[in-house]
Design a protein around this motif. Sequence first.
Motif, short mmCIF file in Angstrom:
data_model
loop_
_atom_site.label_atom_id
_atom_site.label_comp_id
_atom_site.label_asym_id
_atom_site.label_seq_id
_atom_site.Cartn_x
_atom_site.Cartn_y
_atom_site.Cartn_z
N PHE A 332 41.23 41.85 33.45
CA PHE A 332 41.10 40.85 34.11
C PHE A 332 42.66 40.80 36.27
CE2 PHE A 332 42.24 38.24 30.15
CZ PHE A 332 41.11 38.12 29.58
N SER A 333 43.07 41.60 35.34
CA SER A 333 43.77 42.56 36.87
C SER A 333 42.17 42.97 37.73
CB SER A 333 44.60 43.38 36.17
OG SER A 333 44.71 44.16 35.60
N ARG A 334 41.84 44.11 37.19
CA ARG A 334 40.67 44.70 38.38
C ARG A 334 40.09 43.40 38.20
NH1 ARG A 334 38.72 47.19 34.30
NH2 ARG A 334 40.18 49.11 34.06
N LYS A 335 39.33 42.46 37.80
CA LYS A 335 38.19 41.43 38.91
C LYS A 335 39.27 40.04 39.47
CE LYS A 335 35.63 41.87 34.68
NZ LYS A 335 35.18 40.29 33.46
N ASN A 336 41.05 40.44 39.55
CA ASN A 336 41.47 39.88 40.37
C ASN A 336 41.09 37.76 40.42
OD1 ASN A 336 43.18 39.13 42.09
ND2 ASN A 336 42.08 38.70 44.46
N LEU A 337 40.41 38.14 39.07
CA LEU A 337 40.92 36.45 38.13
C LEU A 337 41.79 35.37 38.88
CD1 LEU A 337 39.59 37.75 33.91
CD2 LEU A 337 37.91 37.31 36.60
N ASP A 338 41.47 34.26 38.80
CA ASP A 338 41.68 33.35 39.23
C ASP A 338 42.43 32.37 38.26
OD1 ASP A 338 41.88 33.88 42.01
OD2 ASP A 338 40.13 32.28 42.16
N ASP A 339 41.44 32.63 37.23
CA ASP A 339 42.55 31.66 36.01
C ASP A 339 41.87 32.38 34.90
OD1 ASP A 339 43.13 30.14 34.15
OD2 ASP A 339 42.15 28.27 35.21
N VAL A 340 42.66 33.00 34.06
CA VAL A 340 42.66 33.94 33.19
C VAL A 340 41.96 33.12 32.19
CG1 VAL A 340 44.27 35.65 34.35
CG2 VAL A 340 44.98 34.44 32.31
N ARG A 341 42.39 31.74 31.18
CA ARG A 341 41.82 31.01 30.09
C ARG A 341 40.75 30.82 30.03
NH1 ARG A 341 46.22 26.69 32.75
NH2 ARG A 341 44.58 26.65 34.35
N PRO A 342 40.28 30.71 30.97
CA PRO A 342 38.34 31.07 30.47
C PRO A 342 38.08 32.36 29.82
CG PRO A 342 38.47 29.65 32.51
CD PRO A 342 39.64 30.61 32.27
N GLU A 343 38.52 33.45 30.26
CA GLU A 343 38.18 34.55 29.55
C GLU A 343 38.83 34.37 28.03
OE1 GLU A 343 36.53 36.85 30.59
OE2 GLU A 343 36.14 35.21 32.51
N ILE A 344 40.04 33.57 27.60
CA ILE A 344 41.09 34.26 26.49
C ILE A 344 40.60 32.94 25.84
CG2 ILE A 344 43.54 33.26 25.37
CD1 ILE A 344 44.79 33.92 28.45
N SER A 345 40.19 32.02 26.25
CA SER A 345 38.84 31.07 24.58
C SER A 345 38.35 31.60 24.38
CB SER A 345 38.57 29.80 25.97
OG SER A 345 37.08 30.90 26.78
N GLN A 346 38.01 33.34 24.76
CA GLN A 346 36.76 33.35 24.07
C GLN A 346 37.17 34.76 22.69
OE1 GLN A 346 34.36 36.19 26.20
NE2 GLN A 346 35.04 34.90 28.12
N PHE A 347 39.25 34.82 22.22
CA PHE A 347 39.78 35.40 21.50
C PHE A 347 40.09 34.01 20.69
CE2 PHE A 347 39.38 37.82 25.50
CZ PHE A 347 37.76 38.86 24.89
N GLN A 348 40.24 32.87 20.88
CA GLN A 348 41.23 32.50 20.16
C GLN A 348 40.49 31.43 18.95
OE1 GLN A 348 41.68 29.77 23.49
NE2 GLN A 348 43.87 30.49 24.50
N ASN A 349 41.44 31.14 18.09
CA ASN A 349 40.89 30.97 16.46
C ASN A 349 39.97 31.62 15.63
OD1 ASN A 349 43.10 28.86 17.91
ND2 ASN A 349 41.44 27.23 18.43
N ILE A 350 41.24 32.92 14.94
CA ILE A 350 40.02 33.74 15.02
C ILE A 350 41.07 34.04 13.73
CG2 ILE A 350 38.28 33.76 16.19
CD1 ILE A 350 38.91 36.05 17.73
N SER A 351 40.33 34.73 13.06
CA SER A 351 40.73 36.24 12.51
C SER A 351 40.94 37.84 12.98
CB SER A 351 40.33 36.32 11.15
OG SER A 351 38.80 36.83 11.04
N LYS A 352 41.52 38.90 12.52
CA LYS A 352 41.76 39.99 13.02
C LYS A 352 40.91 40.80 13.13
CE LYS A 352 46.86 40.84 11.86
NZ LYS A 352 47.54 42.19 10.68
N GLN A 353 39.96 40.91 12.37
CA GLN A 353 38.52 40.71 12.19
C GLN A 353 37.41 41.10 12.93
OE1 GLN A 353 40.66 40.16 9.58
NE2 GLN A 353 40.26 41.96 8.07
N SER A 354 37.67 39.16 12.83
CA SER A 354 37.20 38.94 14.10
C SER A 354 37.69 38.99 15.62
CB SER A 354 36.52 37.37 13.65
OG SER A 354 36.15 36.65 12.79
N LEU A 355 38.76 39.21 15.66
CA LEU A 355 38.92 39.37 17.40
C LEU A 355 38.60 40.52 17.39
CD1 LEU A 355 41.10 38.51 19.55
CD2 LEU A 355 42.91 40.00 17.96
N THR A 356 38.58 41.88 16.55
CA THR A 356 38.10 43.07 16.76
C THR A 356 36.72 42.80 17.26
OG1 THR A 356 39.88 44.39 15.50
CG2 THR A 356 37.83 45.80 15.96
#
Length: 374
Positions: A332-356
Amino acid sequence: MILNKVAKCYGKQIGFFGNKTTQFIKPNQTIFLIGGTKRLFTTQQQQSPKKEEPKSEQQKKVEDKTEEKEKEKDEEENENEKEKENEDGEGQKKKSKFNVPPIVTSVTSTFFAGVLVASTFGYLTYNFKKDISEEERYRLNSVESKFYHSIAEPFREFFDNIFENLRTKYEFFDMLFGPGKIHKVLPPPLPGGKKYTLVIDIDALTEITKTSKYPTLYKRAGLDFFLDHLRKDYEIYLYFNGNIPQNKYEQLQFKIDTNGKYFTGLLYPETGIKERNQFSKKIEMLDRDPSKVIFIDAASPYDHPNVINIGKFKSNSKDKLLIELLPVLESFSRKNLDDVRPEISQFQNISKQSLTKNLEDYLSTHNINSRQKK
């Protein structure tokens, strides 16, 4: 002769039997003698009944019409009287329904009077010396100072807390009264400081046992490695939840960050950054750009655009989520993202196994080496 004339005038018949004069009269009638002669007459006159003349057909019709009109008038009058009686009966029934006992009226009036007096007193107490400066506080006399510190200020805090709780629970409070005043829990960012902010719940990093007088702390795998690499690009704040006693904060902080180099600061339950065990969506209280804030939480998954939930750490588990999450946050910091929330949305509302699995897919999709360090 004279008697006969008188009799004719009065419609009576008088007969003579010898020397007596007889009058055929009805009983109880007064008889008068005139001038010593045997002339008699009565005080009442009897007129011979008049013969009724036959009525013409037109007169009969007129009389019939008048009789009919009179009957109609009588019927109308009867109906009107019945209607009035019904209306009077209904009115009495309504009056009986709304006939409130005097006790109820007195109690109601007393209640509303009490509410009016209490609300007026509360309003005056809430606004008593509300926005005065420190210098003005010192200038208060003894009575004002005692009322200010003992009554007005505690009442203001109590009312504000209730109102803020209702505001956070029911959104229509913001619609009715506008957005509430947001207090800042962090100092303003330093010029040229770190671009991203990371807030981590302590339960996502450690497990704390209370089997003894002194709590035992178990660190999640890769914790030191994780914090040491992110502190270069993130200002990191450790959040202590309400499950931990306040007198243990410094002790636990020392066990996690012995040299004091990982965390920019600490956040406590009193700050209100969490509401009902969930990170608040009012990120403005951090005084940071919401598009560059990341929350790492241990609570059960919930809808929040800035939260990555890695679950609560258990010392008997062997998960490596911190090590797997590190390259993603570094990207995130390397890409210098202007908004991290679209990237975070890919890791939400899932279990530990799915997060991995999602973290692995994200790294492979973006060609990021899991061991790559900036």
